[in-house]
Design a protein around this motif. Structure first.
Motif, short mmCIF file in Angstrom:
data_model
loop_
_atom_site.label_atom_id
_atom_site.label_comp_id
_atom_site.label_asym_id
_atom_site.label_seq_id
_atom_site.Cartn_x
_atom_site.Cartn_y
_atom_site.Cartn_z
N PHE A 62 -13.35 21.71 21.40
CA PHE A 62 -14.59 21.26 22.01
C PHE A 62 -15.69 21.22 20.96
O PHE A 62 -16.40 20.23 20.83
CB PHE A 62 -14.99 22.18 23.17
CG PHE A 62 -16.22 21.72 23.90
CD1 PHE A 62 -16.10 20.97 25.04
CD2 PHE A 62 -17.49 22.02 23.43
CE1 PHE A 62 -17.23 20.51 25.72
CE2 PHE A 62 -18.63 21.58 24.10
CZ PHE A 62 -18.49 20.83 25.24
N LYS A 63 -15.82 22.32 20.22
CA LYS A 63 -16.88 22.41 19.21
C LYS A 63 -16.68 21.36 18.13
O LYS A 63 -17.64 20.72 17.69
CB LYS A 63 -16.91 23.80 18.60
CG LYS A 63 -18.09 23.99 17.66
CD LYS A 63 -18.28 25.43 17.27
CE LYS A 63 -19.55 25.58 16.47
NZ LYS A 63 -19.89 26.97 16.21
N LYS A 64 -15.46 21.13 17.72
CA LYS A 64 -15.19 20.12 16.70
C LYS A 64 -15.52 18.72 17.23
O LYS A 64 -16.11 17.90 16.52
CB LYS A 64 -13.72 20.19 16.27
CG LYS A 64 -13.38 19.25 15.16
CD LYS A 64 -11.95 19.42 14.69
CE LYS A 64 -11.65 18.42 13.57
NZ LYS A 64 -10.27 18.52 13.13
N HIS A 65 -15.18 18.45 18.48
CA HIS A 65 -15.39 17.12 19.07
C HIS A 65 -16.87 16.82 19.30
O HIS A 65 -17.35 15.75 18.99
CB HIS A 65 -14.61 17.01 20.38
CG HIS A 65 -14.68 15.65 21.01
ND1 HIS A 65 -13.84 14.64 20.62
CD2 HIS A 65 -15.49 15.13 21.96
CE1 HIS A 65 -14.12 13.56 21.32
NE2 HIS A 65 -15.12 13.84 22.14
N PHE A 66 -17.59 17.79 19.88
CA PHE A 66 -18.99 17.56 20.26
C PHE A 66 -19.99 18.05 19.22
O PHE A 66 -21.19 17.78 19.34
CB PHE A 66 -19.30 18.20 21.62
CG PHE A 66 -18.65 17.47 22.77
CD1 PHE A 66 -19.15 16.26 23.21
CD2 PHE A 66 -17.55 18.00 23.41
CE1 PHE A 66 -18.57 15.57 24.26
CE2 PHE A 66 -16.95 17.34 24.47
CZ PHE A 66 -17.45 16.12 24.90
N GLY A 67 -19.53 18.81 18.23
CA GLY A 67 -20.43 19.30 17.20
C GLY A 67 -21.29 20.47 17.63
O GLY A 67 -22.29 20.79 16.99
N MET A 68 -20.92 21.08 18.75
CA MET A 68 -21.65 22.25 19.25
C MET A 68 -20.72 23.02 20.17
O MET A 68 -19.74 22.48 20.67
CB MET A 68 -22.91 21.83 20.01
CG MET A 68 -22.67 21.02 21.26
SD MET A 68 -24.17 20.45 22.07
CE MET A 68 -24.49 18.96 21.14
#
Length: 84
Positions: A62-68
């Protein structure tokens, strides 16, 4: 069609610029984003609906995909952090 899975994967990557697995993951994350923005469903329900599993790997992706992080994302949407 008598095509090997590897060959079909190669054809897909050539046509779309990413693997089938990455395409499906990106599609699921897009749907997760739509549900989070447009419904009041719980995160657990949304994750089930899009075919993901809630585990450490999910949070990392999730963090990698959305940047947060998911918490930061929920804050951005104005949703409760601790609520599911």
């Amino acid at each position: 069609m008598r095509l090997s899975p590897n060959y079909v994967g190669h054809l897909f990557k050539t046509a779309h610029g990413q693997s089938i697995v990455q395409y499906i993951f990106d599609f699921r994350m897009q749907k997760l984003d739509e549900y989070m923005r447009n419904t009041k469903l719980s995160l657990s329900t949304i994750i089930d609906k899009v075919g993901l599993e809630r585990n450490n790997y999910f949070y990392t992706r999730f963090k990698k995909h959305f940047g947060m992080s998911l918490s930061e994302y929920k804050l951005q949407l104005g949703q409760e952090i601790d609520g599911d």
